[in-house]
Design an enzyme around this catalytic site. Structure first.
Site, PDB file in Angstrom:
ATOM      1  N   CYS A 108     -49.245 -24.075  29.913  1.00 54.81           N
ATOM      2  CA  CYS A 108     -48.617 -22.740  29.876  1.00 54.81           C
ATOM      3  C   CYS A 108     -47.203 -22.758  29.289  1.00 54.81           C
ATOM      4  CB  CYS A 108     -48.593 -22.141  31.278  1.00 54.81           C
ATOM      5  SG  CYS A 108     -50.247 -21.833  31.913  1.00 54.81           S
ATOM      6  N   HIS A 246     -43.196 -16.098  30.889  1.00 57.09           N
ATOM      7  CA  HIS A 246     -44.614 -16.459  30.988  1.00 57.09           C
ATOM      8  C   HIS A 246     -45.251 -15.552  32.033  1.00 57.09           C
ATOM      9  CE1 HIS A 246     -48.308 -18.519  31.302  1.00 57.09           C
ATOM     10  NE2 HIS A 246     -48.041 -19.118  32.457  1.00 57.09           N
ATOM     11  N   ASN A 276     -53.101 -14.258  32.738  1.00 57.90           N
ATOM     12  CA  ASN A 276     -52.357 -15.431  32.278  1.00 57.90           C
ATOM     13  C   ASN A 276     -53.087 -16.037  31.067  1.00 57.90           C
ATOM     14  OD1 ASN A 276     -51.176 -17.925  31.903  1.00 57.90           O
ATOM     15  ND2 ASN A 276     -51.212 -18.510  34.068  1.00 57.90           N
TER      16      ASN A 276
HETATM   17  O1  UT7 Z   1     -49.522 -20.587  34.409  1.00 57.24           O
HETATM   18  C1  UT7 Z   1     -49.398 -21.766  35.139  1.00 57.24           C
HETATM   19  C2  UT7 Z   1     -48.663 -21.529  36.353  1.00 57.24           C
HETATM   20  N1  UT7 Z   1     -49.505 -20.882  37.330  1.00 57.24           N
HETATM   21  C3  UT7 Z   1     -48.944 -20.196  38.280  1.00 57.24           C
HETATM   22  O2  UT7 Z   1     -47.746 -20.047  38.271  1.00 57.24           O
HETATM   23  C4  UT7 Z   1     -49.799 -19.658  39.395  1.00 57.24           C
HETATM   24  C5  UT7 Z   1     -49.033 -19.777  40.674  1.00 57.24           C
HETATM   25  N2  UT7 Z   1     -49.751 -19.384  41.875  1.00 57.24           N
HETATM   26  C6  UT7 Z   1     -50.099 -18.098  42.126  1.00 57.24           C
HETATM   27  O3  UT7 Z   1     -49.924 -17.215  41.313  1.00 57.24           O
HETATM   28  C7  UT7 Z   1     -50.634 -17.779  43.500  1.00 57.24           C
HETATM   29  O4  UT7 Z   1     -50.478 -18.877  44.345  1.00 57.24           O
HETATM   30  C8  UT7 Z   1     -52.128 -17.361  43.474  1.00 57.24           C
HETATM   31  C9  UT7 Z   1     -52.253 -15.972  42.866  1.00 57.24           C
HETATM   32  C10 UT7 Z   1     -52.948 -18.364  42.716  1.00 57.24           C
HETATM   33  C11 UT7 Z   1     -52.658 -17.262  44.919  1.00 57.24           C
HETATM   34  O5  UT7 Z   1     -51.878 -16.363  45.692  1.00 57.24           O
HETATM   35  P1  UT7 Z   1     -51.385 -16.770  47.149  1.00 57.24           P
HETATM   36  O6  UT7 Z   1     -50.644 -15.620  47.674  1.00 57.24           O
HETATM   37  O7  UT7 Z   1     -50.653 -18.085  47.010  1.00 57.24           O
HETATM   38  O8  UT7 Z   1     -52.741 -16.888  47.922  1.00 57.24           O
HETATM   39  P2  UT7 Z   1     -53.383 -18.168  48.647  1.00 57.24           P
HETATM   40  O9  UT7 Z   1     -53.813 -19.184  47.656  1.00 57.24           O
HETATM   41  O10 UT7 Z   1     -52.476 -18.606  49.750  1.00 57.24           O
HETATM   42  O11 UT7 Z   1     -54.655 -17.504  49.301  1.00 57.24           O
HETATM   43  C12 UT7 Z   1     -54.558 -16.523  50.343  1.00 57.24           C
HETATM   44  C13 UT7 Z   1     -55.951 -16.120  50.779  1.00 57.24           C
HETATM   45  C14 UT7 Z   1     -56.843 -17.320  51.074  1.00 57.24           C
HETATM   46  O12 UT7 Z   1     -57.670 -16.986  52.163  1.00 57.24           O
HETATM   47  P3  UT7 Z   1     -57.351 -17.532  53.635  1.00 57.24           P
HETATM   48  O13 UT7 Z   1     -57.375 -19.022  53.537  1.00 57.24           O
HETATM   49  O14 UT7 Z   1     -55.981 -16.987  53.962  1.00 57.24           O
HETATM   50  O15 UT7 Z   1     -58.449 -16.936  54.449  1.00 57.24           O
HETATM   51  C15 UT7 Z   1     -57.681 -17.457  49.820  1.00 57.24           C
HETATM   52  O16 UT7 Z   1     -58.915 -18.059  50.074  1.00 57.24           O
HETATM   53  O17 UT7 Z   1     -56.604 -15.409  49.728  1.00 57.24           O
HETATM   54  C16 UT7 Z   1     -57.863 -16.019  49.441  1.00 57.24           C
HETATM   55  N3  UT7 Z   1     -58.148 -15.852  48.014  1.00 57.24           N
HETATM   56  C17 UT7 Z   1     -58.743 -14.752  47.513  1.00 57.24           C
HETATM   57  N4  UT7 Z   1     -59.214 -13.634  48.106  1.00 57.24           N
HETATM   58  C18 UT7 Z   1     -59.767 -12.710  47.306  1.00 57.24           C
HETATM   59  C19 UT7 Z   1     -57.860 -16.689  46.989  1.00 57.24           C
HETATM   60  N5  UT7 Z   1     -58.285 -16.158  45.828  1.00 57.24           N
HETATM   61  C20 UT7 Z   1     -58.833 -14.961  46.128  1.00 57.24           C
HETATM   62  C21 UT7 Z   1     -59.438 -13.955  45.356  1.00 57.24           C
HETATM   63  N6  UT7 Z   1     -59.879 -12.857  45.989  1.00 57.24           N
HETATM   64  N7  UT7 Z   1     -59.567 -14.052  44.029  1.00 57.24           N
END
Ligand code: UT7
Length: 319
Positions: A108, A246, A276
């Site tokens: 990225c 980005h 992204n």
């Molecule tokens: O370009 C390269 C750089 N990339 C980035 O900078 C990405 C950085 N990371 C992020 O943008 C975020 O961490 C994400 C968008 C990937 C995830 O958001 P988050 O607020 O960190 O969520 P999380 O991973 O802590 O997940 C929270 C909950 C989980 O459920 P439980 O364990 O709390 O029950 C996940 O399983 O959300 C669940 N979850 C989803 N639910 C519905 C994860 N993906 C999804 C989804 N739909 N697509």
């Protein structure tokens, strides 16, 4: 910087379409990331095709032809083939016969790495007119069963033409790229990677990410590198006209906007429509904001990105 252009594949996949086949929802995706839709390349439409269209638009805006270019640096993590470089395919299609064309791989952050590379070639007199391209077909390396990653990415390409001609002036009022800043830390290789490759598995593999960890690093590393870029030109954040970040997560972008004290209207946002697009995200955002007249000559533009590696970087430019 004499012209830029972007290209997105025709097909749009909405959050609702993903929610129909995965345990996810438009609400979750929009709230956590700011994404509402993404573009996905058609079968047979390759990274080089997207790159070629973006490059053609950038050259048109610059009033140049492929034969005027003596360097292509193409940033991609999704090349058409393991080798040769996708850049050489684009070189041939553009009718560019002089100089050289090669790919860079910084996921990225790839566009910032490519920009820094081309800028150094030009500053050293090794090239006069360079095409810097970010192009990706991430849809091909996504595990479409994994809701934690597949909802986040899209396909696209953006391109920027750099020319050795610079306006008189010098210092922070000089037009063009003022400085570029690159960093990497390989100790975090495994928080964002593809679980395949020619040397490891012999397969292409799928993207794997520890989202929360990557998020944490992004906020800190990007804050450091934008400070470094501003300090290099002795410019305060208040002198910035535009942030072109980005587009990985709206919450990361908003936190950077707040850190720099920029009102939301000075931050270019495409994540809602593009998701992204990895190395393509910064040049696509740039092409949009230059194309619609928001970014104007003489304005100060800060670009930044972070990605797998980990890699991160920033570039400060006077448009
Ligand atoms: O370009 C390269 C750089 N990339 C980035 O900078 C990405 C950085 N990371 C992020 O943008 C975020 O961490 C994400 C968008 C990937 C995830 O958001 P988050 O607020 O960190 O969520 P999380 O991973 O802590 O997940 C929270 C909950 C989980 O459920 P439980 O364990 O709390 O029950 C996940 O399983 O959300 C669940 N979850 C989803 N639910 C519905 C994860 N993906 C999804 C989804 N739909 N697509």
């Amino acid at each position: 910087m004499v012209g830029c252009g972007g290209y997105l594949p025709e097909r749009i996949v909405t959050n609702a379409e993903l929610a129909a086949r995965l345990q996810t929802s438009d609400e979750w995706i929009a709230q956590r990331t700011g994404i509402r839709q993404r573009h996905v390349a058609a079968p047979g439409e390759l990274t080089s095709d997207l790159a070629f269209h973006a490059a053609t638009r950038a050259l048109d805006r610059a009033g140049l032809k492929g034969s005027d270019i003596d360097l292509i640096v193409l940033a991609t993590a999704t090349p058409d083939n393991t080798f040769p470089a996708t850049a050489t395919k684009v070189q041939a299609r553009l009718g560019m016969t002089q100089g050289c064309a090669f790919d860079v791989q910084a996921v990225c952050s790839g566009f910032i790495y490519a920009l820094a590379t081309a800028d150094n070639f030009i500053r050293n007199g090794q090239a006069r007119r360079a095409l810097v391209i970010g192009a990706e077909t991430f849809s091909r390396i996504l595990d479409w069963e994994d809701r934690t990653t597949c909802v986040l990415f899209g396909d696209g390409a953006g391109a920027l033409v750099l020319s050795a001609q610079r306006d008189e002036g010098g210092g922070a009022e000089e037009r063009g790229l003022l400085s570029t800043h690159l960093h990497s830390d390989g100790s975090h290789y495994d928080i964002l990677y593809v679980d395949g490759g020619p040397s490891s598995t012999g397969t292409c593999g799928f993207l794997r990410m520890q989202g929360k960890e990557v998020f944490r690093h992004a906020v800190h590393r990007l804050a450091e590198v934008v400070d470094e870029a501003l300090a290099a030109s002795r410019l305060p954040a208040t002198s910035l006209d535009w942030l072109v970040p980005h587009q990985a997560n709206r919450r990361i972008i908003d936190s950077m906007g707040r850190k720099l004290g920029l009102p939301p209207e000075k931050v270019v946002i495409t994540i809602d429509r593009h998701a992204n697009t990895s190395a393509a995200s910064v040049p696509l955002a740039l092409a949009e904001a230059v194309g619609d007249g928001r970014i104007r000559p003489g304005q100060l533009v800060l670009m930044e990105a972070m990605g797998g590696g980990l890699t991160w970087g920033a570039a400060l430019a006077r448009w």
